[in-house]
Design a protein around this motif. Structure first.
Motif: not given
Length: 304
Positions: A4-9, A44-45, A50-52
C-alpha cells in the motif's frame, strides 16, 4: 508482492506491485500476517509534506535474515514495529524491535498487544504509580488506551477513569475495567493522581486540570499541544513526555522486561486486547478512515 502506498499528502491509498525486499544487516524479512494501524501513521498521511512509508506493528513468520542476526531464524514467529513499508505482504523488521510470539497467540493478538501494550505500560511506568491512586486515561477506547486501563488496574489503581470522544464508547470502556467514563468537553469529576494522555493538542489543558495537587501528567501522543507553566506551578503538578523508541534504543533490558510482562499477563488472561476490525490490504483506506473518525473500539488491523 502487494504494497500500500500513496503519492500525495492526504492520499488516496492504493495497492501496487513491488519487489520483495532484501533484509539489510541486522534485519528480519517477515511474511506479514497482521499489521497494526496507528493514529501517528494516519496523521502522517494527512500532514506530512511528502509521502512517507506506511510503517506499523507487524506480526508474521521470518522467511529470511540479514547478516549479523543472532536471536531469530527462518520459521520463527515474531512481532515488532516496522519503520519502513509495513502495509505489505512482506516487510523488514529490525532485530532489536522484534519480539517472539509465544504459542497460543495469533498474529492479531500480537500486533494488538505488543506495541500498544508497550506504549501503555511505559507511559504508566513514567507516571510512577502508587497502589491506591486514581488514574485517568484519554483515548480510552483506542488500541493503547484499552491496554492502559487494564495495566493501571494491575499496577494497583483503586479508581480508573476512561476519557473518550463519544459517549457511545462508554459501555466498551467500562467493559475494560474502567470505573467511570467521561467525555471530552464535559466535567471530568473528582481529581485523579495521574493522567495518561494519548491525544494531546487542546486536550492537554483539561487533562492537567483533572489532576489533584501534586499529580502527574504523562503525554505520549503525536498530537502536539502545550500547557501554561503557571498551571503546573499552582498545583505543584508534574508533566512528562514518554517515547517508547528511546527506551528501545537506550534501555533494551527494560524494554524486554516489559514485553515479557505483557505476554505473562496475556497468558494469565489479565490483558486480552480487543480488536475493532480486520481489513484486507486493499481496504487500508477504510481502516485509516475509521481511525481518523475516532470511531474504533480497540485495535484496527490489516490482514495481508
Amino acid at each position: 508482492m502487494r504494497r500500500v502506498r500513496y503519492d500525495a499528502p492526504g492520499g488516496p491509498l492504493f495497492l501496487e506491485q513491488a519487489p520483495i525486499p532484501e533484509p539489510a544487516p541486522g534485519e528480519l524479512l517477515v511474511r506479514c500476517e497482521a499489521v497494526g494501524v496507528t493514529l501517528p501513521v494516519v496523521r502522517k498521511v494527512r500532514e506530512a509534506a511528502e509521502p512517507v512509508a506506511l510503517g506499523g506493528e507487524i506480526a508474521g513468520e521470518v522467511v529470511a535474515v540479514g547478516d549479523g542476526v543472532t536471536r531469530f531464524r527462518v520459521g520463527d514467529r515474531v512481532t515488532g514495529l516496522c519503520f519502513g513499508h509495513a502495509y505489505a505482504d512482506f516487510a523488514c523488521l529490525g532485530e532489536g524491535m522484534a519480539s517472539p510470539v509465544p504459542e497460543g497467540a495469533c498474529p492479531v493478538d500480537a500486533v494488538a498487544l505488543v506495541r500498544s501494550g508497550l506504549v501503555a505500560l511505559g507511559a504508566l511506568e513514567a507516571a510512577k504509580p502508587r497502589p491506591g491512586e486514581a488514574a485517568l486515561v484519554t483515548a480510552a477506547a483506542s488500541g493503547v488506551g484499552q491496554v492502559a486501563i487494564r495495566v493501571a488496574r494491575l499496577r494497583g489503581a483503586r479508581r480508573v477513569v476512561g476519557a473518550v470522544s463519544d459517549p457511545a464508547k462508554a459501555r466498551f470502556v467500562r467493559s475494560l475495567g474502567a470505573d467511570e467514563v467521561v467525555v471530552y468537553g464535559d466535567d471530568w469529576g473528582e481529581p485523579v493522581d495521574y493522567v495518561l494522555d494519548a491525544v494531546g493538542g487542546e486536550l492537554l489543558t483539561p487533562a492537567l486540570a483533572a489532576l489533584a495537587p501534586g499529580g502527574r501528567l504523562v503525554a505520549f501522543s503525536s498530537g502536539g499541544g502545550s500547557v501554561r507553566a503557571y498551571d503546573l506551578l499552582v498545583g505543584a503538578k508534574i508533566m512528562a513526555g514518554f517515547q517508547l523508541g528511546r527506551i528501545a534504543r537506550e534501555q533494551p533490558e527494560l524494554y524486554e522486561s516489559w514485553r515479557r510482562e505483557l505476554w505473562r499477563w496475556f497468558a494469565e488472561g489479565s490483558v486480552r486486547p480487543a480488536v475493532h476490525g480486520e481489513f484486507a490490504l486493499e481496504e487500508a483506506a477504510g481502516a485509516h478512515a475509521l481511525i481518523e473518525a475516532r470511531s474504533n473500539l480497540g485495535k484496527v488491523v490489516l490482514r495481508p
